[in-house]
Design a protein around this motif. Structure first.
Motif, PDB file in Angstrom:
ATOM      1  N   SER A  43       0.834  -1.211   0.000  1.00  7.19           N
ATOM      2  CA  SER A  43       0.000   0.000   0.000  1.00  7.19           C
ATOM      3  C   SER A  43       0.866   1.257   0.000  1.00  7.19           C
TER       4      SER A  43
ATOM      5  N   ASP B 102      -6.373  -1.793  -4.505  1.00 10.36           N
ATOM      6  CA  ASP B 102      -5.756  -2.261  -3.265  1.00 10.36           C
ATOM      7  C   ASP B 102      -6.697  -3.241  -2.558  1.00 10.36           C
ATOM      8  N   GLU B 103      -6.572  -4.500  -2.873  1.00 12.31           N
ATOM      9  CA  GLU B 103      -7.420  -5.563  -2.317  1.00 12.31           C
ATOM     10  C   GLU B 103      -8.897  -5.203  -2.455  1.00 12.31           C
TER      11      GLU B 103
HETATM   12 MG   LIG Z   1      -1.989  -2.709   2.388  1.00 13.04          MG
END
Ligand SMILES: [Mg+2]
Ligand SMILES: Nc1ncnc2c1ncn2[C@@H]1O[C@H](COP(=O)(O)OP(=O)(O)OP(=O)(O)O)[C@@H](O)[C@H]1O
Length: 264
Positions: free
Chosen positions: A46, A172-173
């Motif tokens: 991230s 991001d996921e």
């Molecule tokens: Mg992360």
């Protein structure tokens, strides 16, 4: 094309709380690439996205998008060419606005500030896209987005992102908070949009199989470093077990317990 040169991030430098979240990394992302990124918790995934998106500046190095140096450009300016989707389905759309108004806003963004309203043709195009989602959203154009389910919202966020024609999308996921069925739907939609609209994308996932199945290139990160970068034939022939072995061969340790779920 996105070009990172010696980009690193250290939080709280020079204090006891110093965290080298990202070690200096060189990375070139070519137009049309779809990169999947895996790595354990705290690997720096991230942080890498935050640096590319301009959430904060890097400690060292430079970031260029289409050969323009954006290293010091703030996040809201980079948002013109970067689309980002997070794990939380509530973040991508405005809950207190209707589906139609949400779409209009992102269309404006795509037209880089030109004021336009939704004409009949555009409305019809939206309707078609929504029908295509097979979530019944075409009947809900006047509903506030907060009434939608997580899966519906994430699908809508994806569609809106495509409309704004970003040069790069950062995921991001983005399917991690959804139930398996909706997660699969959102992932499939992601794949379709990236292909259809020839988007350049980076997708963080905790699911090794997804990282292998999706995308054209795979990065594995560990403790702030990119430790594996594969594409083409090499990526196509990867397996989950193979990846676990590669990790061991590179780092001389096993994947930790939290990483065991990576292979699920
Ligand atoms: Mg992360
Ligand atoms: N704003 C911040 N201030 C201080 N430390 C931070 C900050 N953001 C991240 N870190 C630290 O930097 C390291 C990398 O974090 P990052 O969020 O990039 O990991 P990640 O790979 O995304 O992990 P996860 O899979 O858990 O999301 C971690 O040790 C984290 O605690």
């Amino acid at each position: 094309m996105i070009r990172l040169e010696q980009v690193s991030k250290t939080f709280h430098p020079g204090t006891v709380n110093e965290v080298p979240a990202l070690r200096p990394v060189d990375l070139v992302v070519e137009e049309g690439e779809f990169i999947t990124i895996i790595g354990s918790n705290g690997a720096g995934k991230s942080t890498l996205f935050n640096l590319v998106a301009g959430t904060y500046p890097p400690s060292t190095g430079s970031i260029r998008i289409n050969e323009i140096d954006v290293t010091r450009e703030p996040e809201y300016r980079r948002a013109r060419y970067i689309g980002r989707i997070f794990q939380d389905p509530l973040l991508g759309t405005a809950g207190s606005m209707t589906l139609e108004d949400n779409m209009m806003i992102c269309l404006r963004k795509g037209f880089k500030g030109l004021k336009i309203s939704l004409n009949r043709k555009q409305r019809q195009w939206f309707q078609e896209q929504l029908v295509d989602l097979e979530m019944g959203l075409e009947r809900r154009m006047k509903d506030n987005v907060r009434l939608l389910s997580g899966g519906q919202r994430q699908a809508l966020t994806l569609l809106m992102m495509v409309l704004s024609r970003p040069d790069l999308i950062l995921l991001d996921e983005h399917s991690a908070a959804l139930d398996p069925r909706n997660a699969a739907l959102v992932l499939e939609l992601t794949r379709r949009y990236i292909e259809e609209y020839r988007l350049t994308a980076m997708m963080i996932t905790h699911n090794m199989q997804h990282a292998i199945t999706f995308g054209t290139r795979l990065l594995m990160m560990d403790k702030g470093e990119v430790i594996l970068d594969v594409q083409g034939e090499e990526k196509a022939s990867l397996t989950v077990d193979g990846l676990v072995e590669r990790f061991h061969a590179i780092r001389h340790r096993d994947l930790e317990s939290d990483e065991a779920r990576l292979s699920l």
